[in-house]
Design a protein around this motif. Structure first.
Motif, PDB file in Angstrom:
ATOM      1  N   GLY A 142      90.216 120.900  97.981  1.00 53.14           N
ATOM      2  CA  GLY A 142      89.538 122.075  97.460  1.00 53.14           C
ATOM      3  C   GLY A 142      90.431 123.304  97.386  1.00 53.14           C
ATOM      4  O   GLY A 142      91.151 123.624  98.335  1.00 53.14           O
ATOM      5  N   ARG A 143      90.366 123.953  96.256  1.00 52.58           N
ATOM      6  CA  ARG A 143      91.155 125.172  96.048  1.00 52.58           C
ATOM      7  C   ARG A 143      90.251 126.216  95.407  1.00 52.58           C
ATOM      8  O   ARG A 143      89.529 125.930  94.452  1.00 52.58           O
ATOM      9  CB  ARG A 143      92.344 124.876  95.130  1.00 52.58           C
ATOM     10  N   LEU A 144      90.285 127.434  95.955  1.00 52.08           N
ATOM     11  CA  LEU A 144      89.483 128.518  95.394  1.00 52.08           C
ATOM     12  C   LEU A 144      90.343 129.781  95.370  1.00 52.08           C
ATOM     13  O   LEU A 144      90.548 130.434  96.386  1.00 52.08           O
ATOM     14  CB  LEU A 144      88.224 128.745  96.239  1.00 52.08           C
ATOM     15  N   SER A 145      90.864 130.099  94.197  1.00 49.90           N
ATOM     16  CA  SER A 145      91.693 131.291  94.037  1.00 49.90           C
ATOM     17  C   SER A 145      90.827 132.539  94.125  1.00 49.90           C
ATOM     18  O   SER A 145      89.600 132.478  94.016  1.00 49.90           O
ATOM     19  CB  SER A 145      92.411 131.258  92.688  1.00 49.90           C
ATOM     20  N   GLN A 146      91.470 133.683  94.282  1.00 46.96           N
ATOM     21  CA  GLN A 146      90.726 134.939  94.335  1.00 46.96           C
ATOM     22  C   GLN A 146      89.975 135.169  93.030  1.00 46.96           C
ATOM     23  O   GLN A 146      88.821 135.619  93.041  1.00 46.96           O
ATOM     24  CB  GLN A 146      91.686 136.105  94.596  1.00 46.96           C
ATOM     25  N   ASP A 157      85.939 135.503  92.772  1.00 45.41           N
ATOM     26  CA  ASP A 157      85.268 136.670  92.185  1.00 45.41           C
ATOM     27  C   ASP A 157      84.241 136.241  91.149  1.00 45.41           C
ATOM     28  O   ASP A 157      83.161 136.832  91.040  1.00 45.41           O
ATOM     29  CB  ASP A 157      86.298 137.607  91.540  1.00 45.41           C
ATOM     30  N   GLY A 158      84.580 135.197  90.381  1.00 42.69           N
ATOM     31  CA  GLY A 158      83.647 134.684  89.383  1.00 42.69           C
ATOM     32  C   GLY A 158      82.410 134.074  90.017  1.00 42.69           C
ATOM     33  O   GLY A 158      81.282 134.331  89.593  1.00 42.69           O
ATOM     34  N   TYR A 159      82.614 133.255  91.057  1.00 42.82           N
ATOM     35  CA  TYR A 159      81.481 132.640  91.748  1.00 42.82           C
ATOM     36  C   TYR A 159      80.585 133.692  92.392  1.00 42.82           C
ATOM     37  O   TYR A 159      79.355 133.539  92.439  1.00 42.82           O
ATOM     38  CB  TYR A 159      81.982 131.667  92.817  1.00 42.82           C
ATOM     39  N   GLN A 160      81.177 134.754  92.910  1.00 45.58           N
ATOM     40  CA  GLN A 160      80.388 135.792  93.580  1.00 45.58           C
ATOM     41  C   GLN A 160      79.407 136.490  92.643  1.00 45.58           C
ATOM     42  O   GLN A 160      78.381 137.003  93.095  1.00 45.58           O
ATOM     43  CB  GLN A 160      81.324 136.829  94.220  1.00 45.58           C
ATOM     44  N   LYS A 161      79.727 136.502  91.356  1.00 42.46           N
ATOM     45  CA  LYS A 161      78.830 137.131  90.391  1.00 42.46           C
ATOM     46  C   LYS A 161      77.519 136.367  90.251  1.00 42.46           C
ATOM     47  O   LYS A 161      76.525 136.905  89.754  1.00 42.46           O
ATOM     48  CB  LYS A 161      79.521 137.238  89.033  1.00 42.46           C
ATOM     49  N   PHE A 162      77.532 135.095  90.670  1.00 43.98           N
ATOM     50  CA  PHE A 162      76.332 134.257  90.622  1.00 43.98           C
ATOM     51  C   PHE A 162      76.054 133.758  92.040  1.00 43.98           C
ATOM     52  O   PHE A 162      76.160 132.567  92.336  1.00 43.98           O
ATOM     53  CB  PHE A 162      76.535 133.096  89.644  1.00 43.98           C
ATOM     54  N   SER A 214      91.581 129.462 100.848  1.00 43.18           N
ATOM     55  CA  SER A 214      90.481 128.804 100.142  1.00 43.18           C
ATOM     56  C   SER A 214      89.317 128.544 101.084  1.00 43.18           C
ATOM     57  O   SER A 214      88.149 128.755 100.728  1.00 43.18           O
ATOM     58  CB  SER A 214      90.959 127.487  99.523  1.00 43.18           C
ATOM     59  N   ALA A 215      89.615 128.094 102.300  1.00 44.09           N
ATOM     60  CA  ALA A 215      88.567 127.818 103.285  1.00 44.09           C
ATOM     61  C   ALA A 215      87.750 129.077 103.554  1.00 44.09           C
ATOM     62  O   ALA A 215      86.508 129.040 103.621  1.00 44.09           O
ATOM     63  CB  ALA A 215      89.183 127.285 104.567  1.00 44.09           C
ATOM     64  N   LYS A 216      88.439 130.198 103.695  1.00 48.70           N
ATOM     65  CA  LYS A 216      87.753 131.469 103.960  1.00 48.70           C
ATOM     66  C   LYS A 216      86.844 131.846 102.795  1.00 48.70           C
ATOM     67  O   LYS A 216      85.701 132.301 102.994  1.00 48.70           O
ATOM     68  CB  LYS A 216      88.794 132.563 104.199  1.00 48.70           C
ATOM     69  N   ARG A 217      87.316 131.652 101.576  1.00 50.04           N
ATOM     70  CA  ARG A 217      86.510 132.016 100.401  1.00 50.04           C
ATOM     71  C   ARG A 217      85.286 131.113 100.263  1.00 50.04           C
ATOM     72  O   ARG A 217      84.204 131.579  99.895  1.00 50.04           O
ATOM     73  CB  ARG A 217      87.378 131.967  99.150  1.00 50.04           C
ATOM     74  N   PHE A 218      85.444 129.817 100.548  1.00 52.39           N
ATOM     75  CA  PHE A 218      84.284 128.925 100.514  1.00 52.39           C
ATOM     76  C   PHE A 218      83.251 129.369 101.553  1.00 52.39           C
ATOM     77  O   PHE A 218      82.041 129.323 101.296  1.00 52.39           O
ATOM     78  CB  PHE A 218      84.705 127.480 100.773  1.00 52.39           C
TER      79      PHE A 218
END
Length: 456
Positions: free
Chosen positions: A155-159, A163-168, A189-193
């Motif tokens: 799993g990878r989640l860039s900033q 930001d895009g996921y946070q909008k929803f 990535s772990a922190k963002r998930f």
């Protein structure tokens, strides 16, 4: 958790538009039927099936060692892709397994309830793997309802994606609630998930599967044969791998300036997408004044050719092994950069552009050991190549440093595979316990019927 109503309405509206889009494109046999849950290959084997979704070529290559590990553990696989390049790569990687029924293959079902349910009814998987960042809310909700383990692998989640996921937020929260396990490739990535709503018990961190690339003896053997056949012992081979629109033009401009100062350069260009092969061939002819020698036509570069178009599929490992240095594409234009480890693992120094957000931690590690130079434009690209042409010993040293670094992370596959198997085992125990609780709480009449049908 159920997906938000607005998302379900959006998917209902999107379905006919998606069908219309597919009707205007060139599709493979059964592609449209598979995307809409209408028709799938028959299952001919009696093994537990794990569904793996890999969007495209890069995700398929990343997933390969994990999938081979699952096959070795006596699971069957159903692999889905979104793109044609990913689909074709599966056909290459698992030709034998597709023939004997250990692997099945289709395009991914659209994320609408009845379509996903048709797909799952046919495949009946015990678990589902999603590679890197491809998550679909309705699919995850149905998997959770059916008590099928869902795992985000590598799993990878860039900033930017975060930001895009946070909008929803509600949609993201539903996905984080419904997924069983997230194997993150780095702590960021772990922190963002976690910030999107995944609970800590669902998140693990492991080395990226991108590090699991291994030197392929067959590719190296082919490269050695071509080197002799093409008489490359006195030439310097520079590879431009997985290039995108506008990158080839920048590469060719850099080449024009370098060929006036350095003799016997051969630049091999490998476009990322097959549909661009002819366009790149025309671009090479316009730049060099000569018709491009093309791999697809079984041609070879002459002594006077400075550019060769490697317009074939499944041979990127050959070109990395053949090259003296490599530029890795998707990085001079804002794509995010492709996997540089394929170059590092065969000991070749690497150059990438400034857009490497898709593999930033890998790029940073290679830069830190001196294996990779990062540039911002074609002028800097030219200077980076020139530096290694003028300092061949330093270029070889850079290649060795990258190779040693890549080899030090080779346990990534075993790490993630162990986490996947643990999750599948825990989910199976949970499912059995839940079924037993339902039986224990069933009315007396239902219990009698169940008892009557128990085997002797």
């Amino acid at each position: 958790m159920q997906t938000p109503l607005y998302y379900r309405l959006l998917m209902a509206i999107a379905k006919p538009l998606y069908q219309l889009k597919l009707s205007t494109k060139k599709t493979l046999p059964n592609e449209t039927a598979q995307r809409f849950g209408k028709s799938y290959p028959a299952i001919t084997i009696n093994k537990p099936i794990i569904w793996c979704h890999a969007v495209s070529l890069g995700e398929t290559n990343t997933a390969e060692p994990i999938l081979k590990g699952l096959l070795a553990n006596n699971y069957a696989l159903w692999i889905t892709n979104t793109t044609h390049t990913g689909f074709e790569r599966v056909e290459q990687l698992f030709e034998k397994e597709l023939a004997n029924g250990d692997v099945y293959h289709s395009f991914v079902p659209a994320d609408k309830q009845n379509i996903v349910e048709n797909f799952l009814n046919h495949v009946n998987p015990i678990g589902a793997l999603f590679i890197e960042t491809e998550l679909w809310a309705t699919t995850l909700a149905i998997l959770e309802q059916r008590q099928i383990a869902s795992i985000l692998v590598n799993g990878r989640l860039s900033q930017k994606s975060f930001d895009g996921y946070q909008k929803f937020a509600k949609l993201s929260e539903s996905m984080m609630d419904n997924i069983s396990l997230i194997i993150a490739q780095d702590s960021d990535s772990a922190k963002r998930f976690r910030q999107l709503g995944a609970t800590s018990d669902k998140i693990r961190i492991a080395s990226s599967l991108k590090w699991s690339s291994k030197a392929n003896p067959l590719m190296i053997s082919r490269a050695n044969s071509l080197s002799k056949e093409w008489q490359l012992d006195k030439r310097t081979v520079i590879l431009s791998a997985s290039t995108h629109d506008d990158e080839e033009s920048q590469v060719l401009q850099a080449l024009q300036n370098l060929t006036t100062k350095f003799d016997n350069l051969l630049w091999i260009i490998v476009p990322r997408h097959p549909e661009r092969f002819d366009d790149v061939a025309m671009l090479i002819e316009k730049s060099t004044g000569k018709t491009a020698a093309r791999r697809s036509q079984d041609q070879k570069p002459s002594e006077t050719d400075s550019v060769f178009l490697a317009d074939s599929m499944g041979e990127l490992g050959v070109w990395y092994a053949l090259a003296d240095m490599a530029f890795v594409g998707g990085s001079l234009v804002n794509i995010g950069g492709h996997n540089p480890i394929e170059s590092a693992i065969v000991g070749k120094p690497i150059i990438m552009g400034q857009y490497t957000q898709s593999c930033q931690q890998v790029v940073d590690k290679l830069k830190n050991v001196g294996a990779l130079q990062q540039v911002e434009n074609k002028a800097q690209l030219q200077q980076a190549i020139k530096y290694w042409l003028n300092n061949p010993d330093k270029a070889k040293q850079a290649g060795r440093a990258g190779q040693q670094l890549a080899e030090s992370f080779q346990d990534a596959t075993n790490q993630q595979l162990a986490m996947i198997l643990d999750c599948l085992g825990e989910n199976e125990q949970y499912r059995i316990q839940n079924e037993m609780r339902l039986m224990d709480n069933a009315p007396v009449e239902s219990k009698k019927i169940i008892d009557d049908f128990e085997p002797n």
